[in-house]
Design a protein around this motif. Structure first.
Motif, PDB file in Angstrom:
ATOM      1  N   ALA A 298       0.824  -1.209   0.000  1.00 52.93           N
ATOM      2  CA  ALA A 298       0.000   0.000   0.000  1.00 52.93           C
ATOM      3  C   ALA A 298       0.857   1.258   0.000  1.00 52.93           C
ATOM      4  CB  ALA A 298      -0.940   0.000   1.199  1.00 52.93           C
ATOM      5  N   SER A 299       1.943   1.254   0.766  1.00 51.68           N
ATOM      6  CA  SER A 299       2.779   2.459   0.818  1.00 51.68           C
ATOM      7  C   SER A 299       3.551   2.664  -0.479  1.00 51.68           C
ATOM      8  CB  SER A 299       3.728   2.408   2.014  1.00 51.68           C
ATOM      9  OG  SER A 299       4.658   1.358   1.856  1.00 51.68           O
ATOM     10  N   ALA A 300       4.060   1.578  -1.052  1.00 55.24           N
ATOM     11  CA  ALA A 300       4.836   1.713  -2.287  1.00 55.24           C
ATOM     12  C   ALA A 300       3.943   2.085  -3.461  1.00 55.24           C
ATOM     13  CB  ALA A 300       5.578   0.414  -2.579  1.00 55.24           C
ATOM     14  N   LEU A 301       2.807   1.406  -3.587  1.00 54.29           N
ATOM     15  CA  LEU A 301       1.923   1.667  -4.722  1.00 54.29           C
ATOM     16  C   LEU A 301       1.114   2.940  -4.541  1.00 54.29           C
ATOM     17  CD1 LEU A 301       0.669  -1.933  -5.466  1.00 54.29           C
ATOM     18  CD2 LEU A 301       2.397  -0.623  -6.672  1.00 54.29           C
ATOM     19  N   GLY A 302       0.767   3.252  -3.314  1.00 48.85           N
ATOM     20  CA  GLY A 302      -0.040   4.447  -3.067  1.00 48.85           C
ATOM     21  C   GLY A 302       0.676   5.716  -3.478  1.00 48.85           C
ATOM     22  N   SER A 303       1.967   5.776  -3.222  1.00 50.87           N
ATOM     23  CA  SER A 303       2.711   6.988  -3.581  1.00 50.87           C
ATOM     24  C   SER A 303       2.867   7.131  -5.091  1.00 50.87           C
ATOM     25  CB  SER A 303       4.075   6.980  -2.899  1.00 50.87           C
ATOM     26  OG  SER A 303       4.841   5.877  -3.347  1.00 50.87           O
TER      27      SER A 303
ATOM     28  N   MET B 141      -3.700   7.930 -10.846  1.00 50.61           N
ATOM     29  CA  MET B 141      -5.127   7.682 -11.024  1.00 50.61           C
ATOM     30  C   MET B 141      -5.917   8.983 -10.929  1.00 50.61           C
ATOM     31  SD  MET B 141      -5.644   4.048  -9.050  1.00 50.61           S
ATOM     32  CE  MET B 141      -7.334   3.813  -9.576  1.00 50.61           C
ATOM     33  N   ARG B 142      -5.486   9.885 -10.073  1.00 51.91           N
ATOM     34  CA  ARG B 142      -6.161  11.193  -9.976  1.00 51.91           C
ATOM     35  C   ARG B 142      -5.990  11.991 -11.265  1.00 51.91           C
ATOM     36  NH1 ARG B 142      -4.381  14.264  -4.967  1.00 51.91           N
ATOM     37  NH2 ARG B 142      -5.710  15.824  -5.952  1.00 51.91           N
ATOM     38  N   ARG B 143      -4.797  11.914 -11.861  1.00 49.65           N
ATOM     39  CA  ARG B 143      -4.569  12.603 -13.138  1.00 49.65           C
ATOM     40  C   ARG B 143      -5.444  12.037 -14.253  1.00 49.65           C
ATOM     41  NH1 ARG B 143       0.842  12.403 -11.484  1.00 49.65           N
ATOM     42  NH2 ARG B 143       1.181  10.538 -12.731  1.00 49.65           N
ATOM     43  N   ASP B 144      -5.751  10.733 -14.156  1.00 44.55           N
ATOM     44  CA  ASP B 144      -6.584  10.096 -15.187  1.00 44.55           C
ATOM     45  C   ASP B 144      -8.082  10.263 -14.921  1.00 44.55           C
ATOM     46  OD1 ASP B 144      -4.351   9.331 -16.525  1.00 44.55           O
ATOM     47  OD2 ASP B 144      -4.620   7.177 -16.234  1.00 44.55           O
ATOM     48  N   GLY B 145      -8.442  11.020 -13.887  1.00 40.70           N
ATOM     49  CA  GLY B 145      -9.847  11.322 -13.661  1.00 40.70           C
ATOM     50  C   GLY B 145     -10.532  10.513 -12.577  1.00 40.70           C
ATOM     51  N   TYR B 146      -9.832   9.641 -11.916  1.00 42.45           N
ATOM     52  CA  TYR B 146     -10.434   8.879 -10.823  1.00 42.45           C
ATOM     53  C   TYR B 146     -10.487   9.750  -9.574  1.00 42.45           C
ATOM     54  CZ  TYR B 146      -9.779   4.599 -13.545  1.00 42.45           C
ATOM     55  OH  TYR B 146      -9.828   3.639 -14.499  1.00 42.45           O
ATOM     56  N   SER B 147     -11.475   9.501  -8.726  1.00 42.60           N
ATOM     57  CA  SER B 147     -11.555  10.250  -7.467  1.00 42.60           C
ATOM     58  C   SER B 147     -10.472   9.751  -6.513  1.00 42.60           C
ATOM     59  CB  SER B 147     -12.929  10.085  -6.824  1.00 42.60           C
ATOM     60  OG  SER B 147     -13.091   8.768  -6.338  1.00 42.60           O
ATOM     61  N   THR B 148     -10.090  10.598  -5.583  1.00 35.16           N
ATOM     62  CA  THR B 148      -9.071  10.221  -4.604  1.00 35.16           C
ATOM     63  C   THR B 148      -9.545   9.048  -3.758  1.00 35.16           C
ATOM     64  OG1 THR B 148      -8.330  12.507  -4.536  1.00 35.16           O
ATOM     65  CG2 THR B 148      -7.615  11.082  -2.746  1.00 35.16           C
ATOM     66  N   ALA B 149     -10.824   9.070  -3.387  1.00 34.46           N
ATOM     67  CA  ALA B 149     -11.360   7.984  -2.556  1.00 34.46           C
ATOM     68  C   ALA B 149     -11.304   6.650  -3.301  1.00 34.46           C
ATOM     69  CB  ALA B 149     -12.792   8.306  -2.146  1.00 34.46           C
ATOM     70  N   PHE B 150     -11.677   6.652  -4.577  1.00 36.55           N
ATOM     71  CA  PHE B 150     -11.631   5.410  -5.354  1.00 36.55           C
ATOM     72  C   PHE B 150     -10.199   4.928  -5.509  1.00 36.55           C
ATOM     73  CE2 PHE B 150     -11.209   3.053  -9.318  1.00 36.55           C
ATOM     74  CZ  PHE B 150     -12.128   2.043  -9.105  1.00 36.55           C
ATOM     75  N   ALA B 151      -9.278   5.829  -5.816  1.00 41.68           N
ATOM     76  CA  ALA B 151      -7.876   5.449  -6.006  1.00 41.68           C
ATOM     77  C   ALA B 151      -7.288   4.872  -4.724  1.00 41.68           C
ATOM     78  CB  ALA B 151      -7.062   6.648  -6.471  1.00 41.68           C
ATOM     79  N   ALA B 152      -7.576   5.530  -3.614  1.00 40.61           N
ATOM     80  CA  ALA B 152      -7.067   5.027  -2.330  1.00 40.61           C
ATOM     81  C   ALA B 152      -7.716   3.699  -1.965  1.00 40.61           C
ATOM     82  CB  ALA B 152      -7.307   6.057  -1.232  1.00 40.61           C
ATOM     83  N   GLY B 153      -9.020   3.575  -2.217  1.00 39.57           N
ATOM     84  CA  GLY B 153      -9.712   2.329  -1.911  1.00 39.57           C
ATOM     85  C   GLY B 153      -9.223   1.168  -2.752  1.00 39.57           C
ATOM     86  N   LEU B 154      -8.994   1.411  -4.034  1.00 37.71           N
ATOM     87  CA  LEU B 154      -8.486   0.352  -4.907  1.00 37.71           C
ATOM     88  C   LEU B 154      -7.079  -0.053  -4.496  1.00 37.71           C
ATOM     89  CD1 LEU B 154      -8.988  -1.441  -7.367  1.00 37.71           C
ATOM     90  CD2 LEU B 154      -8.002   0.369  -8.759  1.00 37.71           C
ATOM     91  N   THR B 155      -6.255   0.912  -4.146  1.00 39.37           N
ATOM     92  CA  THR B 155      -4.894   0.602  -3.702  1.00 39.37           C
ATOM     93  C   THR B 155      -4.916  -0.192  -2.405  1.00 39.37           C
ATOM     94  OG1 THR B 155      -4.089   2.610  -4.767  1.00 39.37           O
ATOM     95  CG2 THR B 155      -2.657   1.600  -3.122  1.00 39.37           C
ATOM     96  N   ALA B 156      -5.761   0.213  -1.458  1.00 40.11           N
ATOM     97  CA  ALA B 156      -5.862  -0.514  -0.189  1.00 40.11           C
ATOM     98  C   ALA B 156      -6.391  -1.921  -0.411  1.00 40.11           C
ATOM     99  CB  ALA B 156      -6.758   0.243   0.779  1.00 40.11           C
ATOM    100  N   GLY B 157      -7.397  -2.048  -1.270  1.00 41.74           N
ATOM    101  CA  GLY B 157      -7.959  -3.372  -1.534  1.00 41.74           C
ATOM    102  C   GLY B 157      -7.000  -4.284  -2.272  1.00 41.74           C
TER     103      GLY B 157
END
Length: 179
Positions: free
Chosen positions: A115-120, A126-142
């Protein structure tokens, strides 16, 4: 004895003393009721007994491998490979997140490290590509939760050390469910 230990635990917790010190002081209070001389005999034995596990040596080495991968740029290279594999699909950066997590899981064996390596790396992409921060963080955590399933897994090594089961068999058992 139990009441004194509970009172010590509660008092230290309410005073805001760090948890590791609270637990040590509570254990020392318990030793004082049983046999004060036991502390001098038991503590060195328990410390060295906990260090005397060959399979547990892999855990700090996994952490070192993850740190070295981040420092030398290997994480970014793995993400480029993942992007080449699944980046062309619809929602490609989300797929890259999951495939990158599978790659990272095969190296470090820890969900927190994934999560720490991929999240950064991937949450800003993902935010630059139009995804919401919550979705990007949730997908990374999942997707980072694949880490404890795909070998080599820190939790599988700990389980093997505690139950005397084969690490190799645990790793073989985790490949198919992880993938």
């Amino acid at each position: 004895m139990v009441a004194a230990m509970f009172a010590t635990l509660l008092a230290n917790t309410l005073l805001g003393i760090p948890l590791f010190l609270t637990l040590i002081v509570t254990a020392l209070v318990g030793f004082a009721f049983v046999d004060p001389g036991m502390i001098a005999r038991m503590m060195p034995q328990q410390f060295f007994g906990g260090l005397n596990s060959f399979s547990l040596m892999a855990i700090p080495l996994f952490i070192l491998a993850g740190n070295l991968m981040n420092a030398c740029g290997m994480t970014e290279r793995l993400m480029r490979v993942a992007r080449l594999l699944v980046g062309h699909l619809r929602g490609g950066i989300g797929h890259v997140n999951v495939v990158g997590s599978v790659f990272m899981s095969g190296v470090n064996g820890s969900a927190a490290a994934d999560a720490s390596a991929l999240g950064s790396l991937l949450v800003p992409a993902m935010r630059r590509d139009g995804y919401s921060t919550a979705f990007a963080a949730g997908l990374t955590a999942g997707s980072s939760l694949i880490g404890p399933i795909i070998p080599p897994s820190i939790f599988m090594i700990l389980y093997s050390a505690q139950t005397n089961t084969s690490v190799g068999q645990l790793f073989l058992g985790g490949v198919v469910p992880g993938l």
